[in-house]
Design a protein around this motif. Structure first.
Motif, PDB file in Angstrom:
ATOM      1  N   ILE A   1      -7.554 -29.779  22.169  1.00 54.19           N
ATOM      2  CA  ILE A   1      -6.603 -30.061  23.247  1.00 54.19           C
ATOM      3  C   ILE A   1      -6.079 -31.487  23.102  1.00 54.19           C
TER       4      ILE A   1
ATOM      5  N   TRP B 132      -2.585 -33.060  20.725  1.00 54.01           N
ATOM      6  CA  TRP B 132      -1.614 -33.545  21.711  1.00 54.01           C
ATOM      7  C   TRP B 132      -0.589 -34.468  21.048  1.00 54.01           C
TER       8      TRP B 132
ATOM      9  N   ARG C  97     -12.484 -20.131  34.489  1.00 56.45           N
ATOM     10  CA  ARG C  97     -12.811 -21.252  33.599  1.00 56.45           C
ATOM     11  C   ARG C  97     -14.177 -21.034  32.957  1.00 56.45           C
TER      12      ARG C  97
ATOM     13  N   GLY D  20      -1.111 -29.456  26.699  1.00 58.43           N
ATOM     14  CA  GLY D  20      -1.175 -28.051  26.299  1.00 58.43           C
ATOM     15  C   GLY D  20      -0.285 -27.211  27.200  1.00 58.43           C
ATOM     16  N   PRO D  21      -0.555 -25.932  27.329  1.00 52.68           N
ATOM     17  CA  PRO D  21      -1.760 -25.249  26.866  1.00 52.68           C
ATOM     18  C   PRO D  21      -1.686 -24.801  25.409  1.00 52.68           C
TER      19      PRO D  21
ATOM     20  N   GLU E 249      -2.861 -21.522  23.312  1.00 51.29           N
ATOM     21  CA  GLU E 249      -3.334 -20.153  23.524  1.00 51.29           C
ATOM     22  C   GLU E 249      -3.831 -19.600  22.191  1.00 51.29           C
TER      23      GLU E 249
ATOM     24  N   GLN F 191      -6.460 -26.122  27.979  1.00 50.78           N
ATOM     25  CA  GLN F 191      -5.500 -26.991  28.654  1.00 50.78           C
ATOM     26  C   GLN F 191      -6.182 -28.267  29.127  1.00 50.78           C
TER      27      GLN F 191
ATOM     28  N   ILE G 298      -5.430 -32.110  31.597  1.00 47.60           N
ATOM     29  CA  ILE G 298      -4.584 -32.803  32.568  1.00 47.60           C
ATOM     30  C   ILE G 298      -5.083 -34.245  32.675  1.00 47.60           C
TER      31      ILE G 298
ATOM     32  N   VAL H 206     -10.416 -31.246  30.883  1.00 52.60           N
ATOM     33  CA  VAL H 206     -10.073 -30.222  29.886  1.00 52.60           C
ATOM     34  C   VAL H 206     -10.805 -28.944  30.262  1.00 52.60           C
TER      35      VAL H 206
ATOM     36  N   GLU I 119       0.314 -32.863  32.145  1.00 56.28           N
ATOM     37  CA  GLU I 119      -0.465 -31.754  31.588  1.00 56.28           C
ATOM     38  C   GLU I 119      -0.462 -31.809  30.065  1.00 56.28           C
TER      39      GLU I 119
ATOM     40  N   LYS J   5      -7.090 -19.665  26.944  1.00 51.11           N
ATOM     41  CA  LYS J   5      -6.099 -20.721  27.172  1.00 51.11           C
ATOM     42  C   LYS J   5      -6.836 -22.048  27.313  1.00 51.11           C
TER      43      LYS J   5
END
Lengths: 145, 216
Positions: free
Chosen positions: A73, A77, A131, A18-19, A21, A103, A105, A122, A16, A101
């Motif tokens: 995001i 990272w 979402r 993030g997240p 915020e 995020q 993956i 994302v 994963e 939020k």
């Protein structure tokens, strides 16, 4: 952002990202629109009444600004990650002054054209987990050695 | 067996997931202890008779089937068991299809039309039924949808309970990592679209969430 760079070998499918915020204030949108330029104001991005006249519940974050947020995001990272492509779908409008939020993956990894590459889903969610913006990021990352 | 009955690949313009990536991602889910045995691609307003996922299905150990998600005057409908005959009778590309016509033609052609995300605000079947629309021969609706927003699940559940319907589950995945979030657990094995229709009509299934599929 981590101080040390991440390498291809450090990342696995399912990791994963993030997240992050945050919320986007009306002031930030106004600044963005000024820099963006070439828009007639007031607009649905900066004025609640103009937004309501277009059937929206309130002023919204411009899509280009949402894209910029989504790119963070990946860019936030690790300093070793290079965002090559960001392909976004706007599913719902993004309101001002509301918790968001962001995020990601990791959904795929491999070597493409000799370059180590990752693909990441994302997404940007509101406080209820809906979402608002989704997409796919293509990222290159160095390999060790 | 656990099948995700509602997924979209890049063939749908609002998805960013390749079919092969869906298949690879099921490996991630399995390593985390979840179970997924396959999925149905339900692309928006289209059905490609020539698309063949049998090689990918074999190499990945998955059941990969094809369906469609259509736009009707009673909301979106998932159609399983699509045949050439059905394609000749219903124009899948039309927005605002006559839902009753679609359901009847699906029944006549050996397919089944299942209302998708019936609790969805604005476009879900729940609202049309509230306004007096009949269900006709509809006996199955999508109970669990991975894209449901707050309040929509309650409406779907209410519709199902008040009309004694059966409910499926599907992720409505438009991203790779969303696949399997909601699925349908079938009592019997399914190998192809005809068997999927048979089992949906027989009713030996229930909607589940990914968390419900962990072993032990």
């Amino acid at each position: 952002m981590p101080n040390s760079p991440l390498y291809f070998e450090d990342v696995e499918m399912g990791d994963e990202v993030g997240p992050i915020e945050r919320s986007v204030t009306t002031g930030q949108v106004r600044e963005f629109v000024q820099v963006w330029g070439a828009r007639s104001e007031p607009s649905r991005f900066t004025d609640p009444d103009a937004a309501k006249a277009e059937g929206l519940p309130g002023a919204i974050v411009p899509g280009a600004m949402s894209m910029a947020l989504m790119s963070q995001i990946i860019t936030g990272w690790s300093p070793s990650m290079v965002l090559r492509k960001l392909d976004i779908v706007f599913r719902q409008t993004v309101p001002h002054n509301a918790p968001l939020k962001l995020q990601g993956i990791v959904t795929d990894k491999g070597v493409v054209d000799g370059r180590p590459q990752l693909e990441c889903d994302v997404f940007m969610e509101d406080a209820e987990g809906t979402r608002l913006v989704i997409g796919k990021a293509t990222v290159t990352v160095p390999a060790r050695g | 067996m656990f099948l995700d009955l509602h997924t979209h690949s890049v063939a749908s313009d609002d998805s960013r997931a390749e079919v092969g990536q869906f298949a690879r991602w099921t490996g991630v889910l399995r390593r985390k202890g979840y179970r997924i045995d396959g999925f149905v691609l339900t692309e928006h307003r289209q059905f490609d008779l020539d698309k063949d996922y049998s090689a990918l299905a074999k190499s990945s150990g998955l059941i990969i089937l094809k369906g469609s998600e259509l736009d009707t005057d009673r909301g979106h409908f998932l159609v399983y068991g699509v045949t050439e005959e059905l394609l000749s009778r219903v124009d899948f590309t039309v927005v605002g299809l006559d839902a009753a016509h679609l359901v009847a033609e699906a029944d006549a052609c050996g397919a089944i039309a299942v209302p998708a995300h019936p609790g969805r605000f604005g476009i879900g079947l729940y609202e049309y039924v509230e306004q007096g629309a009949g269900l006709g021969s509809i006996s199955v609706v999508e109970r669990l949808n991975g894209s449901n927003r707050p309040g929509e699940q309650e409406r779907a559940d209410a519709l199902i309970e008040s009309h004694a319907l059966r409910g499926t589950g599907g992720s409505d995945a438009h991203l790779v990592s969303a696949i399997g979030a909601c699925m349908t657990s079938f009592d019997n094995d399914i190998a192809d679209e005809a068997e999927l229709v048979r089992e949906l009509r027989a009713g030996a299934f229930r909607a589940v969430r990914l968390e419900d599929t962990t072993q032990g």
